[in-house]
Every structure is written in structure tokens, then in C-alpha cells.
Design an enzyme around this catalytic site. Structure first.
Site, PDB file in Angstrom:
ATOM      1  N   ASP A  42      24.321 -52.262  28.718  1.00  0.00           N
ATOM      2  CA  ASP A  42      26.005 -51.914  29.510  1.00  0.00           C
ATOM      3  C   ASP A  42      26.919 -53.054  29.031  1.00  0.00           C
ATOM      4  O   ASP A  42      26.629 -54.427  28.554  1.00  0.00           O
ATOM      5  CB  ASP A  42      26.214 -51.504  30.470  1.00  0.00           C
ATOM      6  CG  ASP A  42      26.177 -50.203  31.059  1.00  0.00           C
ATOM      7  OD1 ASP A  42      25.226 -49.884  29.766  1.00  0.00           O
ATOM      8  OD2 ASP A  42      26.538 -49.272  32.308  1.00  0.00           O
ATOM      9  N   HIS A  93      30.825 -46.878  26.625  1.00  0.00           N
ATOM     10  CA  HIS A  93      31.167 -47.411  28.136  1.00  0.00           C
ATOM     11  C   HIS A  93      32.221 -47.319  28.520  1.00  0.00           C
ATOM     12  O   HIS A  93      32.977 -47.106  29.853  1.00  0.00           O
ATOM     13  CB  HIS A  93      30.991 -48.747  28.041  1.00  0.00           C
ATOM     14  CG  HIS A  93      30.017 -49.524  29.731  1.00  0.00           C
ATOM     15  ND1 HIS A  93      30.079 -48.340  30.543  1.00  0.00           N
ATOM     16  CD2 HIS A  93      30.811 -50.079  30.203  1.00  0.00           C
ATOM     17  CE1 HIS A  93      29.384 -49.226  31.768  1.00  0.00           C
ATOM     18  NE2 HIS A  93      30.035 -50.333  31.672  1.00  0.00           N
ATOM     19  N   HIS A  97      37.117 -51.908  30.604  1.00  0.00           N
ATOM     20  CA  HIS A  97      36.117 -53.144  31.315  1.00  0.00           C
ATOM     21  C   HIS A  97      36.824 -52.389  32.994  1.00  0.00           C
ATOM     22  O   HIS A  97      37.087 -53.154  33.685  1.00  0.00           O
ATOM     23  CB  HIS A  97      34.604 -53.624  31.803  1.00  0.00           C
ATOM     24  CG  HIS A  97      33.399 -53.694  32.532  1.00  0.00           C
ATOM     25  ND1 HIS A  97      33.665 -52.783  33.679  1.00  0.00           N
ATOM     26  CD2 HIS A  97      32.607 -52.992  32.096  1.00  0.00           C
ATOM     27  CE1 HIS A  97      32.566 -52.902  33.890  1.00  0.00           C
ATOM     28  NE2 HIS A  97      31.532 -52.906  32.975  1.00  0.00           N
ATOM     29  N   HIS A 188      22.656 -55.712  30.806  1.00  0.00           N
ATOM     30  CA  HIS A 188      23.834 -55.754  30.400  1.00  0.00           C
ATOM     31  C   HIS A 188      23.392 -57.292  29.034  1.00  0.00           C
ATOM     32  O   HIS A 188      23.245 -58.215  29.707  1.00  0.00           O
ATOM     33  CB  HIS A 188      24.971 -56.272  30.662  1.00  0.00           C
ATOM     34  CG  HIS A 188      24.573 -55.587  32.457  1.00  0.00           C
ATOM     35  ND1 HIS A 188      24.277 -55.594  33.837  1.00  0.00           N
ATOM     36  CD2 HIS A 188      26.323 -55.122  32.849  1.00  0.00           C
ATOM     37  CE1 HIS A 188      25.084 -53.962  33.910  1.00  0.00           C
ATOM     38  NE2 HIS A 188      25.814 -53.519  33.591  1.00  0.00           N
TER      39      HIS A 188
HETATM   40 ZN   LIG Z   1      30.076 -52.266  32.583  1.00  0.00          ZN
END
Ligand SMILES: [Zn+2]
Length: 230
Positions: A42, A93, A97, A188
Site C-alpha cells: 500500500d 488505495h 491517504h 508498505h
Molecule cells: Zn495506506
């Protein structure tokens, strides 16, 4: 099962990966074929972390699924394209964010639409998957993801690779704590929403994670090869 009809309330990631959720919504939890492990990343693309990760995956002969941020994809189009060009799977995603539950329905839809359009335009790939930031969705996002034909998917285990104190060993142990065949690993390749350079710990943990999967007879690959039930 239709996730939109079930998830009418915001769902926290901890609930989403609990035993009940796994039984009710195995696809949402990321449960697939028992001899396969899905590898997912991600928050990318990232100027430093993503190219190093792509090198590592290339050397290991492993492909994965990358859940990209729309904003970072627009800022680093060549890095985003390199992910797709290397044969990895592309997911959405979000554009920024941010926690979706702090947004209204219109802003939620706009974020997902904008992210999907940016990622499709830059990578030349129509994403099939969506994972909301922090694993938290709302009804507007779930409806919009269905309209965009993006399948929501979370994870069954993670590396906790966003903390300032994480190390290759801590990330490895965190992933292994809940790693079973059929599971989905969350890592990540970025520090946009994490401690600076914490992705170095992820890079150190990944080779032993792959070695352990192999030793257990588990194939590692993208969600497309995970054989998830609908
Ligand atoms: Zn994330």
C-alpha cells in the site's frame, strides 16, 4: 455475498479481519487458496522505496499487488508505470491517504473516482481491486467502488511496518504471527503515512518472509492468483 448490503456502517480493520468477518466475507478479508499467499503493498508509488522493492521482487521472481495512491501516481508517473510494466497487479488505495469516515459522501466518491482515473491513465491498467486507507470504508465508498467495478479487499496479516521502531525482524515476526495459507500480507512501499524510511525494515523483512512461505510450500503472488471466493 454482496459486501455493500452487509457493510452499511463504517468498519474498522480490526473487525474486518476478525474471525466472524473472515467467515462471513472471506473475499473482503483476503482469504484465498490454502496453498497460496497474496502479497500486497500500500501507499506507493515512492521515489526510493518502490524501485528498490521492484528490484527485490524481480530477483525473487515474485509478483504482487500494489494499491496506489492517485496523488503519488501523478507525482511519480514513471515509478507507477514501472510497477505495471514489471507485471505486478495494480489496485486503488485512494487519491489522498485520508480516513474516509471523515469525509462526506460526495468527497468520498470524488476521491475514489479521481484516484481510479489517475491510476488507469498513468499505468494503462484498469485496476480490479480497492483497499481503503486504514482499512476503513463507508457506504458511499463501497457503492462507488462497486460502480467502478473495484473489488474491496483488506488483509489477514500485516508487518506493522509504519512505526518509527520497526526493524526487519519486527516486520518479519509481525507478518508470521498470523500467516496461514490462503492469507493476504499487507506491507508498505512508502512512508507517506508512516515514520520516515520505515520501508527499509520492510525491504529487510521481505526475503525471509518469502523464504518461509516457500519452506511451507506456499506460493506467493498477486490477488489475481489468490483464487478468492466471490
Ligand atoms: Zn495506506
Amino acid at each position: 455475498m454482496n459486501p455493500v448490503s452487509v457493510l452499511t456502517q463504517p468498519f474498522p480493520a480490526v473487525a474486518a479481519i476478525g474471525p466472524l468477518r473472515r467467515r462471513l466475507l472471506p473475499g473482503l478479508a483476503g482469504l484465498g487458496h490454502p496453498r497460496h499467499v497474496a502479497l500486497t503493498f500500500d501507499d506507493g508509488p515512492h521515489a526510493d522505496a518502490t524501485p528498490e522493492l521492484l528490484d527485490l521482487l524481480d530477483r525473487a521472481g515474485v509478483r504482487a499487488t500494489f494499491f496506489l495512491l492517485g496523488r503519488m501516481t501523478e507525482e511519480l508517473p514513471e515509478v507507477a508505470r514501472a510497477i505495471a510494466d514489471a507485471g505486478h497487479e495494480i489496485g486503488v488505495h485512494g487519491y489522498d491517504h485520508r480516513l474516509l469516515t471523515k469525509r462526506g459522501p460526495a468527497a468520498t466518491r470524488e476521491d475514489l473516482d479521481r484516484a481510479t482515473a489517475a491510476i488507469t491513465a498513468v499505468t494503462g491498467t484498469r485496476p480490479a481491486w480497492w483497499r481503503p486507507p486504514y482499512g476503513v470504508a463507508n457506504t458511499a465508498a463501497l457503492l462507488e467502488s462497486r460502480r467502478l467495478r473495484l473489488r474491496p479487499v483488506l488483509w489477514t496479516t500485516w508487518g506493522r511496518d509504519w512505526t518509527a521502531t520497526c526493524t526487519p525482524d519486527s516486520v518479519y515476526r509481525s507478518v508470521l504471527r498470523k500467516l496461514d495459507g490462503g492469507g493476504t500480507i499487507l506491507l508498505h512501499d512508502s512512508d507517506v503515512s508512516a515514520a520516515p524510511k520505515c520501508w527499509l525494515a520492510m525491504l529487510g523483512a521481505l526475503p525471509p518472509i518469502l523464504t518461509t512461505c516457500r519452506a511451507r510450500g506456499l506460493a506467493v503472488g498477486p490477488l489475481a492468483e489468490h483464487g478468492m471466493a466471490r
